[in-house]
Design an enzyme around this catalytic site. Structure first.
Site, PDB file in Angstrom:
ATOM      1  N   CYS A  35     -15.624 -16.387 -38.868  1.00 54.36           N
ATOM      2  CA  CYS A  35     -15.644 -15.595 -40.038  1.00 54.36           C
ATOM      3  C   CYS A  35     -16.536 -16.089 -41.092  1.00 54.36           C
ATOM      4  CB  CYS A  35     -14.094 -15.332 -40.451  1.00 54.36           C
ATOM      5  SG  CYS A  35     -12.979 -15.291 -39.282  1.00 54.36           S
ATOM      6  N   HIS A  56      -8.645  -9.453 -35.601  1.00 48.46           N
ATOM      7  CA  HIS A  56     -10.009  -8.927 -34.913  1.00 48.46           C
ATOM      8  C   HIS A  56     -10.057  -9.652 -33.367  1.00 48.46           C
ATOM      9  CE1 HIS A  56     -11.706  -9.336 -39.398  1.00 48.46           C
ATOM     10  NE2 HIS A  56     -11.533  -8.069 -38.911  1.00 48.46           N
TER      11      HIS A  56
END
Ligand code: CIR
Length: 258
Positions: free
Chosen positions: A248, A159
């Site tokens: 996250c 990401h």
């Protein structure tokens, strides 16, 4: 200090089946992961967040990575169209909680996006174009947010936020081998040395910075910044083995602006 809610979701025994390209993905230790998750929650509390722990999802090995499911903007929350089929069922139960804080929106058909690919700053919304997030998503976001939308290629990892964090007050922390620094030219930048690159993913919660353990030099440097009063280092080794980072593991919901 404004009210900030942090949603977290403890891992289940199926964390060992999480999607991962990490070389140590087969050695995830669940009891260690549960302890680390508890310490992470404590760090959020120490930072002044109101921590809300959601029910673990037995059917979704990656559900503890709750950041990917929704993205919180000032006046709405985006329910993410996750690309990975095994993760798609994670969004619904988080949506129920978030709908108490923001109006929910979705993206048009064809768009795919993981929350970890959006880096929100007051003037620019950066969208990582990755294996998970596509141009359709970036295009749709342009008409939804007041910020300028800038796409950033993510080719060497999962990401966008795996390699870059926004710390507030126009300050960006980044691993320049992961994302090209030119995209962030309108910001003050702290560029990490190669040996510190795992410290690039961190979160600022009120005036506390929460970062991964083992980077004393980076912690000291960031702790000296005016916008940070304390740095808490948390060991998240078992989540890193599942390609996860500090950001996250929570979904931060600032109080909606009046
Ligand atoms: C996944 O591959 O989706 C999870 N194993 C890791 C997700 C990490 N999330 C993030 O960086 N925002």
């Amino acid at each position: 200090m404004g009210n900030l809610t942090a949603l977290i979701r403890p891992p289940t025994p199926r964390l060992v089946e999480a999607l991962s390209s990490h070389p140590d993905r087969n050695s995830i230790n669940l009891s260690k992961a549960l302890k680390q998750h508890k310490k992470y929650a404590e760090a959020l509390e120490q930072a002044g967040a109101r921590v809300q722990s959601l029910t673990p999802l037995e059917d979704h090995p990656d559900a503890c990575f709750i950041e990917d499911t929704l993205v919180i903007f000032d006046d709405f929350a985006l329910a993410c169209p996750l690309k990975e089929p095994s993760r798609q069922g994670e969004v619904e139960s988080a949506e129920k909680i978030v709908s108490g804080h923001r109006v929910l929106k979705t993206l048009p058909k064809g768009a795919t996006l993981d929350g970890g690919d959006l880096l929100l700053t007051p003037k620019i919304l950066f969208v990582g174009l990755s294996r998970r997030t596509n141009r359709e998503a970036a295009k749709a976001l342009k008409s939804m947010v007041p910020q300028r939308v800038v796409t950033v290629p993510v080719e060497n990892g999962l990401h966008l936020k795996s390699g870059v964090s926004y710390l507030g007050e126009d300050l960006i922390l980044l691993d320049p081998t992961y994302v090209e620094s030119k995209y962030f030219k309108d910001f003050w930048q702290i560029q990490l040395e190669p040996e510190d690159r795992r410290a690039a993913n961190c979160i600022r919660v009120n005036r506390t910075l929460i970062m991964t353990k083992g980077f004393a030099k980076v912690a000291k440097r960031l702790g000296a910044k005016d916008l940070i009063d304390q740095v808490i280092q948390v060991d998240i080794s078992e989540f890193e083995k599942a390609d996860g980072g500090i950001s996250c593991l929570s979904l931060l919901i600032p109080e909606a602006p009046a």
